[in-house]
Design a protein around this motif. Structure first.
Motif, PDB file in Angstrom:
ATOM      1  N   THR A 125      36.680  47.420  52.591  1.00 41.57           N
ATOM      2  CA  THR A 125      35.371  46.757  52.648  1.00 41.57           C
ATOM      3  C   THR A 125      35.385  45.406  53.340  1.00 41.57           C
ATOM      4  O   THR A 125      34.332  44.886  53.691  1.00 41.57           O
ATOM      5  CB  THR A 125      34.829  46.555  51.227  1.00 41.57           C
ATOM      6  OG1 THR A 125      35.746  45.721  50.491  1.00 41.57           O
ATOM      7  CG2 THR A 125      34.685  47.895  50.508  1.00 41.57           C
ATOM      8  N   ARG A 126      36.601  44.787  53.482  1.00 38.02           N
ATOM      9  CA  ARG A 126      36.729  43.432  54.019  1.00 38.02           C
ATOM     10  C   ARG A 126      35.999  42.401  53.155  1.00 38.02           C
ATOM     11  O   ARG A 126      35.544  41.366  53.638  1.00 38.02           O
ATOM     12  CB  ARG A 126      36.234  43.352  55.473  1.00 38.02           C
ATOM     13  CG  ARG A 126      37.029  44.229  56.425  1.00 38.02           C
ATOM     14  CD  ARG A 126      36.540  44.069  57.848  1.00 38.02           C
ATOM     15  NE  ARG A 126      37.281  44.931  58.753  1.00 38.02           N
ATOM     16  CZ  ARG A 126      38.425  44.608  59.347  1.00 38.02           C
ATOM     17  NH1 ARG A 126      38.958  43.424  59.120  1.00 38.02           N
ATOM     18  NH2 ARG A 126      39.042  45.441  60.164  1.00 38.02           N
ATOM     19  N   ILE A 127      35.841  42.711  51.873  1.00 38.47           N
ATOM     20  CA  ILE A 127      35.235  41.789  50.912  1.00 38.47           C
ATOM     21  C   ILE A 127      36.373  41.073  50.176  1.00 38.47           C
ATOM     22  O   ILE A 127      37.334  41.706  49.762  1.00 38.47           O
ATOM     23  CB  ILE A 127      34.343  42.533  49.898  1.00 38.47           C
ATOM     24  CG1 ILE A 127      33.179  43.234  50.636  1.00 38.47           C
ATOM     25  CG2 ILE A 127      33.796  41.580  48.842  1.00 38.47           C
ATOM     26  CD1 ILE A 127      32.339  44.097  49.726  1.00 38.47           C
ATOM     27  N   PRO A 128      36.315  39.739  50.001  1.00 41.33           N
ATOM     28  CA  PRO A 128      37.375  39.031  49.279  1.00 41.33           C
ATOM     29  C   PRO A 128      37.606  39.626  47.888  1.00 41.33           C
ATOM     30  O   PRO A 128      36.673  40.058  47.216  1.00 41.33           O
ATOM     31  CB  PRO A 128      36.844  37.592  49.193  1.00 41.33           C
ATOM     32  CG  PRO A 128      35.914  37.471  50.354  1.00 41.33           C
ATOM     33  CD  PRO A 128      35.280  38.814  50.534  1.00 41.33           C
ATOM     34  N   GLN A 129      38.847  39.620  47.463  1.00 41.74           N
ATOM     35  CA  GLN A 129      39.219  40.229  46.191  1.00 41.74           C
ATOM     36  C   GLN A 129      38.532  39.549  45.014  1.00 41.74           C
ATOM     37  O   GLN A 129      38.154  40.200  44.048  1.00 41.74           O
ATOM     38  CB  GLN A 129      40.740  40.180  46.009  1.00 41.74           C
ATOM     39  CG  GLN A 129      41.232  40.859  44.725  1.00 41.74           C
ATOM     40  CD  GLN A 129      42.740  40.933  44.664  1.00 41.74           C
ATOM     41  OE1 GLN A 129      43.413  40.808  45.674  1.00 41.74           O
ATOM     42  NE2 GLN A 129      43.283  41.131  43.469  1.00 41.74           N
ATOM     43  N   ARG A 130      38.322  38.215  45.101  1.00 38.34           N
ATOM     44  CA  ARG A 130      37.694  37.512  43.979  1.00 38.34           C
ATOM     45  C   ARG A 130      36.263  37.985  43.746  1.00 38.34           C
ATOM     46  O   ARG A 130      35.797  38.029  42.604  1.00 38.34           O
ATOM     47  CB  ARG A 130      37.737  36.010  44.220  1.00 38.34           C
ATOM     48  CG  ARG A 130      36.965  35.552  45.446  1.00 38.34           C
ATOM     49  CD  ARG A 130      37.019  34.043  45.643  1.00 38.34           C
ATOM     50  NE  ARG A 130      36.278  33.625  46.810  1.00 38.34           N
ATOM     51  CZ  ARG A 130      34.965  33.451  46.816  1.00 38.34           C
ATOM     52  NH1 ARG A 130      34.281  33.626  45.710  1.00 38.34           N
ATOM     53  NH2 ARG A 130      34.335  33.057  47.924  1.00 38.34           N
ATOM     54  N   LEU A 131      35.562  38.387  44.829  1.00 37.86           N
ATOM     55  CA  LEU A 131      34.191  38.874  44.663  1.00 37.86           C
ATOM     56  C   LEU A 131      34.187  40.283  44.072  1.00 37.86           C
ATOM     57  O   LEU A 131      33.343  40.613  43.230  1.00 37.86           O
ATOM     58  CB  LEU A 131      33.466  38.860  46.015  1.00 37.86           C
ATOM     59  CG  LEU A 131      33.280  37.479  46.663  1.00 37.86           C
ATOM     60  CD1 LEU A 131      32.543  37.598  47.987  1.00 37.86           C
ATOM     61  CD2 LEU A 131      32.513  36.542  45.732  1.00 37.86           C
ATOM     62  N   LEU A 132      35.119  41.145  44.527  1.00 36.39           N
ATOM     63  CA  LEU A 132      35.209  42.496  43.960  1.00 36.39           C
ATOM     64  C   LEU A 132      35.554  42.418  42.478  1.00 36.39           C
ATOM     65  O   LEU A 132      34.987  43.152  41.656  1.00 36.39           O
ATOM     66  CB  LEU A 132      36.274  43.309  44.706  1.00 36.39           C
ATOM     67  CG  LEU A 132      36.002  43.605  46.187  1.00 36.39           C
ATOM     68  CD1 LEU A 132      37.176  44.348  46.798  1.00 36.39           C
ATOM     69  CD2 LEU A 132      34.721  44.408  46.356  1.00 36.39           C
ATOM     70  N   GLN A 133      36.470  41.529  42.114  1.00 41.03           N
ATOM     71  CA  GLN A 133      36.863  41.383  40.716  1.00 41.03           C
ATOM     72  C   GLN A 133      35.701  40.842  39.887  1.00 41.03           C
ATOM     73  O   GLN A 133      35.489  41.256  38.744  1.00 41.03           O
ATOM     74  CB  GLN A 133      38.076  40.465  40.615  1.00 41.03           C
ATOM     75  CG  GLN A 133      38.680  40.384  39.220  1.00 41.03           C
ATOM     76  CD  GLN A 133      40.006  39.642  39.202  1.00 41.03           C
ATOM     77  OE1 GLN A 133      40.523  39.289  40.243  1.00 41.03           O
ATOM     78  NE2 GLN A 133      40.543  39.417  38.030  1.00 41.03           N
ATOM     79  N   ALA A 134      34.925  39.918  40.455  1.00 42.54           N
ATOM     80  CA  ALA A 134      33.766  39.385  39.735  1.00 42.54           C
ATOM     81  C   ALA A 134      32.722  40.471  39.479  1.00 42.54           C
ATOM     82  O   ALA A 134      32.081  40.495  38.425  1.00 42.54           O
ATOM     83  CB  ALA A 134      33.144  38.234  40.526  1.00 42.54           C
ATOM     84  N   ILE A 135      32.555  41.404  40.443  1.00 46.85           N
ATOM     85  CA  ILE A 135      31.611  42.516  40.244  1.00 46.85           C
ATOM     86  C   ILE A 135      32.091  43.419  39.121  1.00 46.85           C
ATOM     87  O   ILE A 135      31.317  43.809  38.240  1.00 46.85           O
ATOM     88  CB  ILE A 135      31.447  43.301  41.559  1.00 46.85           C
ATOM     89  CG1 ILE A 135      30.722  42.443  42.612  1.00 46.85           C
ATOM     90  CG2 ILE A 135      30.663  44.583  41.317  1.00 46.85           C
ATOM     91  CD1 ILE A 135      30.640  43.084  43.979  1.00 46.85           C
ATOM     92  N   GLU A 136      33.395  43.773  39.116  1.00 46.06           N
ATOM     93  CA  GLU A 136      33.921  44.649  38.076  1.00 46.06           C
ATOM     94  C   GLU A 136      33.816  44.000  36.699  1.00 46.06           C
ATOM     95  O   GLU A 136      33.538  44.669  35.711  1.00 46.06           O
ATOM     96  CB  GLU A 136      35.376  44.999  38.374  1.00 46.06           C
ATOM     97  CG  GLU A 136      35.550  45.988  39.523  1.00 46.06           C
ATOM     98  CD  GLU A 136      36.979  46.469  39.648  1.00 46.06           C
ATOM     99  OE1 GLU A 136      37.856  45.891  38.970  1.00 46.06           O
ATOM    100  OE2 GLU A 136      37.220  47.418  40.396  1.00 46.06           O
ATOM    101  N   GLU A 137      34.030  42.700  36.621  1.00 46.72           N
ATOM    102  CA  GLU A 137      33.985  42.001  35.339  1.00 46.72           C
ATOM    103  C   GLU A 137      32.566  41.618  34.927  1.00 46.72           C
ATOM    104  O   GLU A 137      32.360  41.113  33.830  1.00 46.72           O
ATOM    105  CB  GLU A 137      34.848  40.741  35.398  1.00 46.72           C
ATOM    106  CG  GLU A 137      36.322  41.028  35.616  1.00 46.72           C
ATOM    107  CD  GLU A 137      37.160  39.758  35.770  1.00 46.72           C
ATOM    108  OE1 GLU A 137      38.372  39.872  35.966  1.00 46.72           O
ATOM    109  OE2 GLU A 137      36.573  38.668  35.687  1.00 46.72           O
ATOM    110  N   GLY A 138      31.584  41.829  35.808  1.00 49.03           N
ATOM    111  CA  GLY A 138      30.215  41.455  35.498  1.00 49.03           C
ATOM    112  C   GLY A 138      30.013  39.954  35.428  1.00 49.03           C
ATOM    113  O   GLY A 138      29.160  39.472  34.697  1.00 49.03           O
ATOM    114  N   ASN A 139      30.797  39.213  36.212  1.00 50.26           N
ATOM    115  CA  ASN A 139      30.743  37.746  36.204  1.00 50.26           C
ATOM    116  C   ASN A 139      29.732  37.280  37.248  1.00 50.26           C
ATOM    117  O   ASN A 139      30.056  37.112  38.414  1.00 50.26           O
ATOM    118  CB  ASN A 139      32.137  37.168  36.487  1.00 50.26           C
ATOM    119  CG  ASN A 139      32.205  35.697  36.146  1.00 50.26           C
ATOM    120  OD1 ASN A 139      31.180  35.038  35.943  1.00 50.26           O
ATOM    121  ND2 ASN A 139      33.397  35.161  36.078  1.00 50.26           N
TER     122      ASN A 139
END
Length: 270
Positions: free
Chosen positions: A49-63
């Protein structure tokens, strides 16, 4: 009139921000579970996706606090879902961007121009990113050309023996901060676990000697905890709990109906 008052009293009073956070938590849990089923790591999704990992992790965590504006969140969710084989447009469309999406009565009064604004903003955001990347690449190319020209000009004038030694000292001086930075990153690594409930189970989580959670979680719940030194997870139904360590593939903690306790320590500091 009394009947109408009773009906209105039962309507939910969640704010737009609260409904966004609730929906993001549900969508993040679905994306996390689907990624685990496909055996993909966050690093692999970043490459897709070329999306930074911190943003993907924030989506999964609902942050919601670690994510940009709602219209951009919807775009990130769409790319994440498409990378996992879902219909990104349909999946991300359920994430509320404006109050008009949450109030069906106001949709009839919404003009076509107002409905297109989020799409325009999304394309404007993409255009700004492309322009920024192009401008940054041009600046870097100019800097490299100036640096190479500055290094090539002194050679015909000075051919002393000392110059290679100075060059080696400069290289070592430039390399040193990079190694220091890498070691600093390694020292700051923490341990993380993700828990998904296949069946309703009692769970206790202790992070760095402090109890973060103790109670019964219903089936389908997904939670994430972090610690700097050690995490301890105990359950009375090991077969009903899927646990992943540091974003690896989730596994059952043990056999169904049996009590199990797992301790995970952080990686040693270098």
């Amino acid at each position: 009139m009394k009947w109408l008052r009773k009906k209105n009293n039962h309507q939910p009073s969640l704010s737009l921000e609260e409904q966004r956070a609730e929906r993001l938590a549900e969508m993040g849990a679905q994306l996390w579970a689907l990624r685990q089923e496909q055996g993909l790591s966050l690093e692999q999704v970043v490459a897709l996706t070329r999306i930074p990992q911190r943003l993907l992790q924030a989506i999964e965590e609902g942050n919601l606090k670690d994510l940009p504006e709602p219209v951009y969140i919807q775009g990130l969710i769409r790319q994440f879902a498409e990378a996992l084989g879902l219909n990104g447009v349909e999946f991300s469309g359920t994430f509320p961007i404006s109050s008009a999406q949450l109030n069906p009565g106001s949709m009839g009064n919404t003009s076509p121009l107002a409905q297109l604004r989020p799409i325009h903003l999304y394309f404007l955001y993409i255009l700004l990113i492309v322009c920024s990347v192009n401008g940054l690449s041009q600046l870097l190319n100019n800097a490299v050309l100036q640096a190479s020209n500055g290094q090539n000009q002194p050679y015909p004038k000075q051919k002393s023996v000392v110059k290679p030694e100075l060059a080696q000292q400069k290289e070592s001086a430039e390399i040193q901060p990079i190694s220091d930075t890498l070691s600093g990153v390694q020292q700051s690594q923490a341990v993380q676990i993700g828990v998904t409930l296949k069946a309703s189970s009692w769970i206790r989580v202790v992070a760095d000697g402090k109890t973060e959670f103790e109670g019964t979680l219903p089936e389908g719940t997904h939670r994430i905890w972090k610690a700097q030194e050690q995490l301890t997870v105990k359950t009375d139904n090991a077969g009903g709990v899927l646990m992943s360590v540091n974003q690896e593939k989730a596994k059952e903690m043990g056999e169904p109906g049996k009590e199990e306790e797992v301790r995970i320590a952080a990686k040693p500091k270098f």
